[in-house]
Scaffold this motif. Sequence first.
Motif, PDB file in Angstrom:
ATOM      1  N   PHE A  60       2.594  -2.769  20.352  1.00 28.19           N
ATOM      2  CA  PHE A  60       1.928  -1.488  20.125  1.00 28.19           C
ATOM      3  C   PHE A  60       2.468  -0.783  18.886  1.00 28.19           C
ATOM      4  CE2 PHE A  60       0.691  -2.040  24.572  1.00 28.19           C
ATOM      5  CZ  PHE A  60      -0.654  -1.718  24.481  1.00 28.19           C
ATOM      6  N   GLY A  61       3.643  -1.198  18.412  1.00 28.91           N
ATOM      7  CA  GLY A  61       4.126  -0.677  17.145  1.00 28.91           C
ATOM      8  C   GLY A  61       3.193  -1.036  16.001  1.00 28.91           C
ATOM      9  N   VAL A  62       2.444  -2.122  16.171  1.00 30.00           N
ATOM     10  CA  VAL A  62       1.417  -2.506  15.200  1.00 30.00           C
ATOM     11  C   VAL A  62       0.046  -1.993  15.633  1.00 30.00           C
ATOM     12  CG1 VAL A  62       0.204  -4.458  14.138  1.00 30.00           C
ATOM     13  CG2 VAL A  62       2.675  -4.546  14.454  1.00 30.00           C
ATOM     14  N   GLY A  63      -0.299  -2.220  16.887  1.00 25.82           N
ATOM     15  CA  GLY A  63      -1.653  -1.942  17.357  1.00 25.82           C
ATOM     16  C   GLY A  63      -2.025  -0.477  17.420  1.00 25.82           C
ATOM     17  N   VAL A  64      -1.059   0.417  17.734  1.00 24.49           N
ATOM     18  CA  VAL A  64      -1.409   1.810  17.991  1.00 24.49           C
ATOM     19  C   VAL A  64      -1.909   2.504  16.731  1.00 24.49           C
ATOM     20  CG1 VAL A  64       0.888   2.805  17.549  1.00 24.49           C
ATOM     21  CG2 VAL A  64      -0.642   3.892  19.195  1.00 24.49           C
ATOM     22  N   ASN A  65      -1.430   2.109  15.546  1.00 19.90           N
ATOM     23  CA  ASN A  65      -1.850   2.755  14.304  1.00 19.90           C
ATOM     24  C   ASN A  65      -2.510   1.779  13.331  1.00 19.90           C
ATOM     25  OD1 ASN A  65      -1.290   5.534  14.487  1.00 19.90           O
ATOM     26  ND2 ASN A  65       0.893   5.182  14.181  1.00 19.90           N
TER      27      ASN A  65
ATOM     28  N   THR B 201      -7.360   1.977   7.005  1.00 23.00           N
ATOM     29  CA  THR B 201      -8.041   2.982   6.180  1.00 23.00           C
ATOM     30  C   THR B 201      -7.167   3.466   5.030  1.00 23.00           C
ATOM     31  OG1 THR B 201      -7.329   4.699   7.747  1.00 23.00           O
ATOM     32  CG2 THR B 201      -9.543   3.770   8.041  1.00 23.00           C
ATOM     33  N   ARG B 202      -5.885   3.667   5.266  1.00 22.08           N
ATOM     34  CA  ARG B 202      -5.015   4.254   4.245  1.00 22.08           C
ATOM     35  C   ARG B 202      -4.439   3.222   3.275  1.00 22.08           C
ATOM     36  NH1 ARG B 202      -1.268   8.372   7.883  1.00 22.08           N
ATOM     37  NH2 ARG B 202      -2.970   9.669   8.734  1.00 22.08           N
ATOM     38  N   VAL B 203      -4.106   2.043   3.791  1.00 24.47           N
ATOM     39  CA  VAL B 203      -3.452   1.029   2.962  1.00 24.47           C
ATOM     40  C   VAL B 203      -4.436  -0.045   2.512  1.00 24.47           C
ATOM     41  CG1 VAL B 203      -1.600  -0.681   2.855  1.00 24.47           C
ATOM     42  CG2 VAL B 203      -1.249   1.456   4.103  1.00 24.47           C
ATOM     43  N   MET B 204      -5.295  -0.504   3.429  1.00 19.81           N
ATOM     44  CA  MET B 204      -6.230  -1.584   3.104  1.00 19.81           C
ATOM     45  C   MET B 204      -7.550  -1.067   2.532  1.00 19.81           C
ATOM     46  SD  MET B 204      -4.369  -4.145   3.882  1.00 19.81           S
ATOM     47  CE  MET B 204      -5.529  -5.483   3.740  1.00 19.81           C
ATOM     48  N   GLN B 205      -7.700   0.258   2.415  1.00 24.22           N
ATOM     49  CA  GLN B 205      -8.850   0.891   1.764  1.00 24.22           C
ATOM     50  C   GLN B 205     -10.186   0.608   2.471  1.00 24.22           C
ATOM     51  OE1 GLN B 205      -8.179   2.967  -0.913  1.00 24.22           O
ATOM     52  NE2 GLN B 205      -6.064   2.468  -0.398  1.00 24.22           N
ATOM     53  N   GLN B 206     -10.162   0.477   3.813  1.00 20.01           N
ATOM     54  CA  GLN B 206     -11.401   0.294   4.556  1.00 20.01           C
ATOM     55  C   GLN B 206     -11.940   1.658   5.007  1.00 20.01           C
ATOM     56  OE1 GLN B 206     -11.158  -2.509   7.783  1.00 20.01           O
ATOM     57  NE2 GLN B 206     -10.316  -4.158   6.510  1.00 20.01           N
ATOM     58  N   ASN B 207     -13.272   1.761   5.159  1.00 22.57           N
ATOM     59  CA  ASN B 207     -13.829   2.994   5.707  1.00 22.57           C
ATOM     60  C   ASN B 207     -13.656   3.009   7.217  1.00 22.57           C
ATOM     61  OD1 ASN B 207     -16.083   1.601   6.966  1.00 22.57           O
ATOM     62  ND2 ASN B 207     -17.037   1.501   4.935  1.00 22.57           N
ATOM     63  N   ASN B 208     -13.958   4.135   7.833  1.00 23.51           N
ATOM     64  CA  ASN B 208     -13.703   4.300   9.270  1.00 23.51           C
ATOM     65  C   ASN B 208     -14.448   3.275  10.120  1.00 23.51           C
ATOM     66  OD1 ASN B 208     -11.928   6.447   8.980  1.00 23.51           O
ATOM     67  ND2 ASN B 208     -13.567   7.976   9.017  1.00 23.51           N
TER      68      ASN B 208
ATOM     69  N   PRO C 246       1.595   2.395  -4.657  1.00 17.57           N
ATOM     70  CA  PRO C 246       3.014   2.557  -5.008  1.00 17.57           C
ATOM     71  C   PRO C 246       3.882   2.801  -3.773  1.00 17.57           C
ATOM     72  CG  PRO C 246       1.814   4.573  -5.431  1.00 17.57           C
ATOM     73  CD  PRO C 246       0.782   3.559  -5.038  1.00 17.57           C
ATOM     74  N   LYS C 247       5.159   2.677  -3.931  1.00 11.72           N
ATOM     75  CA  LYS C 247       6.094   2.859  -2.834  1.00 11.72           C
ATOM     76  C   LYS C 247       5.949   4.272  -2.252  1.00 11.72           C
ATOM     77  CE  LYS C 247      10.951   2.292  -1.588  1.00 11.72           C
ATOM     78  NZ  LYS C 247      12.315   1.961  -2.091  1.00 11.72           N
ATOM     79  N   GLY C 248       5.875   4.360  -0.924  1.00 15.60           N
ATOM     80  CA  GLY C 248       5.729   5.646  -0.255  1.00 15.60           C
ATOM     81  C   GLY C 248       4.293   6.029   0.018  1.00 15.60           C
ATOM     82  N   CYS C 249       3.331   5.196  -0.404  1.00 14.62           N
ATOM     83  CA  CYS C 249       1.924   5.508  -0.134  1.00 14.62           C
ATOM     84  C   CYS C 249       1.582   5.173   1.316  1.00 14.62           C
ATOM     85  CB  CYS C 249       1.020   4.722  -1.081  1.00 14.62           C
ATOM     86  SG  CYS C 249       0.953   2.947  -0.726  1.00 14.62           S
ATOM     87  N   GLY C 250       0.411   5.575   1.733  1.00 17.24           N
ATOM     88  CA  GLY C 250      -0.058   5.247   3.074  1.00 17.24           C
ATOM     89  C   GLY C 250       0.041   6.369   4.061  1.00 17.24           C
ATOM     90  N   ASP C 251       0.509   7.564   3.587  1.00 18.20           N
ATOM     91  CA  ASP C 251       0.494   8.710   4.492  1.00 18.20           C
ATOM     92  C   ASP C 251      -0.862   9.393   4.370  1.00 18.20           C
ATOM     93  OD1 ASP C 251       0.614   9.974   2.082  1.00 18.20           O
ATOM     94  OD2 ASP C 251       2.593  10.870   2.383  1.00 18.20           O
ATOM     95  N   GLU C 252      -0.994  10.562   4.965  1.00 17.34           N
ATOM     96  CA  GLU C 252      -2.286  11.248   4.994  1.00 17.34           C
ATOM     97  C   GLU C 252      -2.734  11.708   3.613  1.00 17.34           C
ATOM     98  OE1 GLU C 252      -4.453  14.688   7.736  1.00 17.34           O
ATOM     99  OE2 GLU C 252      -2.296  14.344   7.872  1.00 17.34           O
ATOM    100  N   ASP C 253      -1.787  11.928   2.709  1.00 20.79           N
ATOM    101  CA  ASP C 253      -2.109  12.514   1.405  1.00 20.79           C
ATOM    102  C   ASP C 253      -2.036  11.529   0.244  1.00 20.79           C
ATOM    103  OD1 ASP C 253      -2.357  15.072   2.608  1.00 20.79           O
ATOM    104  OD2 ASP C 253      -0.155  15.258   2.600  1.00 20.79           O
ATOM    105  N   THR C 254      -1.346  10.396   0.414  1.00 23.32           N
ATOM    106  CA  THR C 254      -1.124   9.473  -0.704  1.00 23.32           C
ATOM    107  C   THR C 254      -1.782   8.129  -0.431  1.00 23.32           C
ATOM    108  OG1 THR C 254       1.054  10.513  -0.971  1.00 23.32           O
ATOM    109  CG2 THR C 254       0.616   8.492  -2.230  1.00 23.32           C
TER     110      THR C 254
END
Length: 601
Positions: A62-67, A73-80, A140-148
């Motif tokens: 679930f450390g992988v599955g839950v998010n 969407t944030r890292v792999m650039q897929q739509n919802n 870049p390093k640190g990306c993948g949050d809600e804003d980056t």
Amino acid sequence: MACLGMICNENLKDGETKERDVCTLDGTVDWHGQPAIKSKSGGWVAGIIILLNQGLATLAFFGVGVNLVLFLTRVMQQNNADAANSVSKWTGTVYIFSLVGAFLSDSYWGRYKTCAVFQIIFVIGLASLSITSQIFLIKPKGCGDEDTPCESNSKLGNALFYLSIYLIALGNGGYQPNIATFGADQFDEEDSTEGHSKVAFFSYFYLALNLGSLFSNTILGYFEDGGLWALGFWVSTGSAFAALVLFLCGTPRYRHFKPSGNPLSRFCQVIAAAAKKSTVKMTPSEDELYNVDAKDCSVNRGRKILHTHGFKFLDRAAYISSRDLDNQERGIDNPWRLCPITQVEEVKCILRLLPIWLCTIIYSVVFTQMASLFVEQGAAMNTVVSNFHIPPASMSSFDILSVAFFIFLYRRVLDPLAGKLKKSDSKGITELQRMGIGLIIAVMAMVSAGIVECYRLKYAQGDCAHCEGSSSLSIFWQVPQYALIGASEVFMYVGQLEFFNAQTPDGLKSFGSALCMTSISLGNYVSSLLVTMVMKISTEDHMPGWIPGNLNRGHLDRFYFLLAGLTVIDFGVYILCAKWYKSIKLEGKCEENEDQELIKV
């Protein structure tokens, strides 16, 4: 299995023999293939190792599955929509692989080897995902949050990502149905004390599963939501590796059932043998049915299954015709023409289980709402408490706490009380009764969710553009529906695990656990189908529908009440199926099977 019900003997150096230890009565063997000695194998020592292993493995999964949907969407650039479909396919694949793991375990490898092999694949998949994310994806390093947002990924990065997550699906899917059954194997159900411990094990197993997911949903989910994806994946990898090491450390202590060979061929033999004798006139006497010698146990190396009435056509496969007598005199053994009673009863057992299994799918539809519509409903409520934002998905923590509470309540209060009221030595509440109670509580959960939605709409802003937090009704009004779902899980899913483990033949125990997982999988598919049908019907004449993007313009409450109604109908069908059901009758256990055939809810 020569030691069944006997004292195991130990040869001393001077040639004398003394009584040392009692063997298990269910036919389990130790690591060396010798009859398992109770004091030196299995029991709670092995059981606790497996419970800890399950908790750590669940945390990792679930450390992988839950998010995963957020990562896509944030890292792999897929739509919802694409991300949701990708997660659905991935989740469905996990459950498909559970059937693969169950087949290999029951047929060829045995549960220990299957668990070990698929856990190794699981660790490899997690390590690959961690390395791939850190080197190729999080740029870049640190990306993948809600804003980056992250940069577009290379084809190599994408290929390694999908290879990694499907290795995780293969590893967890093949491991999951076997570990619960392997844990149950550590308790001899023919022994009264260990039999009670075996029943308790399933409750603690489900608790371990929920505690592992609690850590993933809260701590790991918080870090991953903040963009620390590589850290979250490495923690999952470490947890899975620790689970594997712990599992291997318990190797000398485990009890094992020997694999039984391909069940598909045994099933086909019964059908073919019965079809070949479709015109033969049978006598009502059971003496003319083919039965193997008691010391041979059965065709699948498990305990003998006694003959039961019902599915009379299949009895023809065990009927000894004149041609069969001639074959026996000439020493010809043709399993495609004559099958032992135990082999025939295997097929009957599975056929009797299917109606009960089908009735659990609607419950799984209700259960899946916790990860979808409950979250959307919560997002449209007031999620701020003293300037602290409560993630709607984190409300599932109340489900996990409810599971823990009701497992304790059931084990310590309800079951002993029911046993005293029955005034008999049988178990307090049977598995069939508990599954029925689970359906009733599921109805209550859907009614509760519908009522909360009615009040949410009452205090909502109908013309909002972004409707998150658009209702002044606090998200904590969702606590009852989450708590009721948790309570229903304890009765339905724990009861289901116990039921399928107890009612499947010795050679198909892992298949029984896989049935539980496929029930959840089909529940997801039926839920998606139901939502699609509801939206198609409710959006006619240019209406917004029951579940539009803006929930304030829809009627999610009606969908909840629809599920409650469907569950009531399902409960009625379940009562009929449970009353029709006849329990498996293993040799030496006939006297305790009558209780299993009754259901009083």
